[in-house]
Enzyme design. Structure first.
Site, PDB file in Angstrom:
ATOM      1  CD  GLU A 394      -7.470  -3.250 -13.502  1.00  0.00           C
ATOM      2  OE1 GLU A 394      -7.381  -2.802 -14.415  1.00  0.00           O
ATOM      3  OE2 GLU A 394      -8.091  -2.731 -12.340  1.00  0.00           O
ATOM      4  CD  GLU A 470      -2.600  -0.264 -11.512  1.00  0.00           C
ATOM      5  OE1 GLU A 470      -3.328   0.551 -11.628  1.00  0.00           O
ATOM      6  OE2 GLU A 470      -2.704  -1.593 -12.127  1.00  0.00           O
TER       7      GLU A 470
HETATM    8  C1  GAL Z   1      -5.753   0.206 -12.955  1.00  0.00           C
HETATM    9  C2  GAL Z   1      -5.622  -0.730 -14.180  1.00  0.00           C
HETATM   10  C3  GAL Z   1      -4.541   0.281 -15.064  1.00  0.00           C
HETATM   11  C4  GAL Z   1      -4.826   1.587 -15.267  1.00  0.00           C
HETATM   12  C5  GAL Z   1      -5.249   2.322 -14.171  1.00  0.00           C
HETATM   13  C6  GAL Z   1      -5.953   3.654 -14.157  1.00  0.00           C
HETATM   14  O1  GAL Z   1      -7.390  -0.380 -12.505  1.00  0.00           O
HETATM   15  O2  GAL Z   1      -4.846  -2.007 -13.550  1.00  0.00           O
HETATM   16  O3  GAL Z   1      -4.081  -0.570 -16.034  1.00  0.00           O
HETATM   17  O4  GAL Z   1      -6.105   1.198 -16.069  1.00  0.00           O
HETATM   18  O5  GAL Z   1      -6.206   1.425 -13.270  1.00  0.00           O
HETATM   19  O6  GAL Z   1      -5.183   4.348 -15.312  1.00  0.00           O
END
Ligand code: GAL
Length: 899
Positions: A394, A470
């Protein structure tokens, strides 16, 4: 005025980044107690030559906020200071560290380096008051040459660490802001003619079945090397079989040793491959975190993480969002975990300013960016576990990231490059997304994602494998819906799996504090409590679910056959034990071992089941004591036949006086509910139903009570009829629930809540026949199995850091509650959903930390016809329609007995 820590620059005075090597040259740890003085601003008034003899002491590694200086603060995206790069606030907490060092007498000749593995965020080093260098890059190793600075006697080592610096702008990861020297410090002897760096490229040619090896060493003297096996005899390295071979590299002055794993990672025909077989990540995102020590994690903590991951079938880790402590990678090499190693770079906070001034695209930051990438790659280039480099997280997009990708591809052409923020895959080798929903994931799997404007880029991206860096946001109770993700991944070879967000809840201290609990005014609350394990590393039900969903061996009962699916890429089922048992009423009546012929990697087989139908059947697969998978066919229910009925109106049930019996259509919202259904539920008033008895009287065989439940200000509601009767020694309770009005929304649950009076409700013993032993919801029930389970009511609660709905048990046909006075058994006409709690839903909803929940003298028994699932809407898709409870009417019937 510009301070040194506001000048955008790579470290000064540092030696070039190099590999982490085990060596026979001298290494002296400087970990331990250091002298320490803290100041709320950068101007500390302390002199670098001052040995600080009468100062406080603080442990190194450690974060000063966790030893009473300043306070931790949690923000996700937002910078906790104005965006004014590279400037930082005047209130810049600063720690002065001192200790005496002495060059060991037996370190003859050569050089001495001073190594820091992690200092947050900017620091300067002095020896005897003379500056040696400066550095930033909190989670990156840096080494200074201190040969000329050391006298051979007692020397004063001074380190001044500033909490905020220009570096903070590129370290905006979603985590606690914690400062100080939080990883190890060491003095290293570099003998004359020693080996300063080694680069090993160890591939595996799966066609020829042989290892390939290139060794490059940096030394002023002739170098020789020796591998512990002939190359044509080595076995490949994988997470399934992490075979390592010792490589000794020597000159006459130094020998270094490396654990070499032979493996080849590549992208072929749009698929990610390892040693020629599909590489599918069943992974987690892991931060370095410990509830007492923050990011200063001990070796034991790292070992525990790896052991837990392996136990739960996890095969991959993304080191979100920075290089981990180097020991963690050693463990991944040794025990077998694929790693996406991520650079310490995140500028997410700039997104809130429309990405204006984002360092990722500012040439003034190019040197800092490249230095960070270089320090990561050089340190860990020899780790077999690292299969992909990630540019960061990010940080938007821009020239500096593109340059880092180019440099990495040149320096290490053998590993693909990843970065989710490169949306058009201009510079990366894998297409990466976060929190993509099921339909879009399937579309990507089919290669049918919406096209990019530029046809060449579109063609290239469409040809790349895709990963979810993620997904499955594990905040609070959840994630639900993992099995559906797995099914999509399974169906499409382009999809190389993903990494659940995230491994651990970052709750600090014994109270498991989160954002705002340290008095921070700018914070993001409990968004940092989103792990598969609790802060003390107790596995959450979400982890059990994930383990079941990603199980490498899967079982399914299909008529008279067992289907065994081997999902390992390299391992056969040769060592797997397949056991069967038959059960009646949840008790095993017969058991044995099944003879299943070996199933090869990535294939499946049907095996006839030589077992009679009738009783319940369970088949399990276990390897070396670790449960892999289970398939069940529960016994057909034998309905209870109550005797002749007469109206009854009980005031007690066995040993429990009844305090209330009411409609139950609410739950303490989960974090995922907050982001999805909760608002609609509240608008419908489900949390504040108003009760009006329409009529209550004996009628034929029954004592009938008809009740209207409505919401303030609305004309929608529920009509409920409760019917009680005595049936010999037993009681019958029947409940008809009818939704009235406009409601179309899914309900959190639909059933009744029974409040029973008992001292110490948490100690009541609960036994049930149904799914267990853990909690389950319609979209999270891969880990539970049918059986007979017993535990105290207290043990049946899942103590999420932020209290919320938990502890549901599904498909229950019978439960028994016992206190010292006796037992109460409730048997359902149909399987039902059950939650038994030592507090009410309202109490559960109100508490903000687990320790705020206290037991009274009521035991709450929630019996429901259905509940809605969990989803992962706190950051991702909401509950899928198939897991929503939408029934318009429900009937519950129970036979109640007591001893
Ligand atoms: C993503 C980010 C993580 C965390 C997650 C939400 O966008 O990369 O670091 O913030 O969202 O928990």
């Amino acid at each position: 005025m510009t301070a040194a820590y506001e000048i955008v620059s790579p470290p000064t005075g540092a030696v070039p980044a190099r590999a982490r090597l085990a060596t026979d040259a001298g290494v002296e740890s400087l970990d331990g107690l250091w002298r320490f003085a803290w100041s709320p601003t950068a101007d500390t008034g302390r002199q670098p030559g001052d040995p600080g003899v009468d100062w406080d002491e603080i442990p190194v590694p450690g974060h000063w906020q966790l030893y009473g200086y300043g306070a931790p603060a949690y923000t996700n995206v937002r910078f906790p200071f104005p965006i004014d790069p590279p400037r930082v606030p005047e209130a810049n907490p600063t720690g002065e560290y001192r200790r005496i060092v002495r060059r060991p007498q037996d370190w003859d000749g050569g050089r001495v380096l001073l190594r820091f593995d992690g200092v947050d965020s900017w620091f300067e080093v002095w020896v005897n008051g003379v500056s040696v260098g400066t550095s930033s890059g909190s989670r990156l190793t840096v080494e200074f040459d201190v040969t000329g600075a050391l006298t051979g006697g007692d020397d004063v080592l001074a380190v001044r660490v500033h909490q905020w610096s220009f570096g903070s702008y590129v370290e905006d990861q979603d985590q606690w802001w914690l400062s100080g020297i939080f990883r190890s410090v060491a003095l290293l002897h570099r003998p004359e003619g020693g080996i300063d760096d080694v680069r090993v490229v160890a591939g595996y040619d799966h066609v020829e079945g042989t290892g390939t090896l290139t060794v490059e060493a940096t030394s002023s003297r002739p170098v020789r090397w020796e591998l512990s096996s002939p190359l044509n005899e080595v076995q490949p390295w994988s997470a399934e079989s992490p075979r390592l071979y010792q490589l000794l590299v020597s000159t006459d002055a130094e020998t270094v040793s490396l654990d070499v794993g032979f493996r080849t990672v590549g992208v072929e025909d749009g698929r990610l491959l390892l040693n020629g077989a599909p590489l599918v990540f069943r992974g987690v995102n892991r931060h370095d975190f410990d509830p007492e020590c923050g990011r200063a994690v001990s070796r034991e903590v790292m070992e525990r993480d790896v052991a837990l991951m392996k136990q739960h079938h996890i095969n991959a880790v993304r080191t979100s969002h920075y290089p981990p402590d180097p020991y963690f990678l050693e463990l991944c090499d040794r025990y077998g975990l694929y790693v996406i190693e991520e650079c310490d770079l995140e500028t997410h906070g700039f997104s809130l300013a429309g990405w204006r001034g984002n360092p990722s695209d500012d040439p003034a930051w190019a040197g800092v960016y490249l230095d960070r990438m270089r320090r990561m790659v050089e340190r860990d280039k020899n780790a077999p576990s690292v299969v992909i480099w990630s540019l960061g997280n990010e940080a938007g997009w821009g020239r500096n990231l593109a340059a880092n990708a180019r440099w990495t591809a040149e320096r290490d052409p053998d590993r693909p490059v990843h970065y989710e923020g490169d949306a058009e895959c201009e510079s990366v080798d894998v297409y990466s997304r976060m929190y993509v929903d099921y339909d879009e994931l399937a579309a990507i799997g089919r290669g049918e994602e919406p096209p990019l404007a530029d046809p060449d880029r579109d063609r290239r991206r469409r040809g790349l494998p895709m990963i979810m860096c993620e997904y499955g946001h594990a905040m609070g109770n959840g994630p639900g819906g993992l099995a559906d993700y797995e099914a999509v991944i399974d169906a499409h070879p382009r999809l190389a799996g993903g990494f659940v967000w995230e491994w651990i809840d970052h709750g600090l201290g014994p109270e498991r504090r989160y954002g705002g609990d340290f008095g921070e005014t700018v914070h993001d609350g409990s968004f940092v409590i989103d792990g598969l394990v609790r802060p003390d590393r107790t596995p959450s039900p979400g982890l059990a679910e994930f383990a079941a969903v990603i199980a490498p061996v899967r079982l399914r009962l299909d008529g008279g056959e067992l289907v065994v699916e081997n999902r390992w890429s390299f391992t056969s089922t040769g060592k797997v034990v397949f056991a069967w048992s038959t059960e009646t009423d949840g008790m095993v009546v017969d058991e044995g071992v099944l003879d299943v012929p070996t199933v090869a990697p990535l294939s499946w087989r049907r095996v006839p089941l030589p077992l009679a139908a009738g009783a319940g059947l369970t088949v399990t697969a276990t390897v070396e004591g670790n449960a892999l998978s289970c398939a069940q066919r529960p016994a057909p229910a034998s309905p209870v036949a109550p005797g002749p009925l007469t109206p009854a109106r009980p005031a007690t049930l066995g040993p429990f006086p009844i305090a209330a019996l009411t409609l139950d259509a609410w739950r303490a919202p989960t974090d995922n509910d907050h982001a999805s259904l909760e608002e609609r539920w509240r608008t419908a008033g489900l949390h504040q139903l108003v009760e009006r008895t329409v009529e209550e009287r004996p009628d034929g065989e029954w004592w009938r009570r008809r009740v209207h439940y409505g919401s303030p200000g609305l004309d929608s509601g529920f009509e409920v009829e409760y019917r009680w009767a005595a049936a010999g020694d037993a009681l019958r309770l029947e409940v008809d629930i009818d939704r009235r009005g406009e409601w179309r929304l899914p309900l959190p649950r639909l059933g009744v809540a029974l409040a029973l009076r008992t001292p110490e409700p948490g100690s009541v013993w609960l036994e049930w026949l149904g799914l267990g032993p853990g909690e389950s919801y319609p979209d999270s029930r891969a880990a539970v199995r049918h059986g007979r389970y017993g535990m105290t009511v207290r043990e049946a609660q899942t103590p999420y850091v932020v209290p919320q709905e938990n502890g549901n048990r599904s498909a229950v046909s019978r439960l028994t509650l016992s206190n010292p006075e006796g037992d109460l058994t409730i048997e359902g006409d149909q399987p039902f959903e059950l939650a038994v709690r030592p507090w009410s839903t309202a109490q559960l909803e109100k508490a903000r930390h687990a320790h705020e929940l206290t037991e009274g003298d009521l035991l709450w028994v929630h019996l429901a016809a259905g509940v809605t699932g969990l989803g992962s809407a706190s950051c991702g898709p909401a509950v899928r329609p198939s897991a929503e409870y939408r029934a318009a009417r429900a009937r519950l019937g129970f036979t109640i007995t007591s001893v």
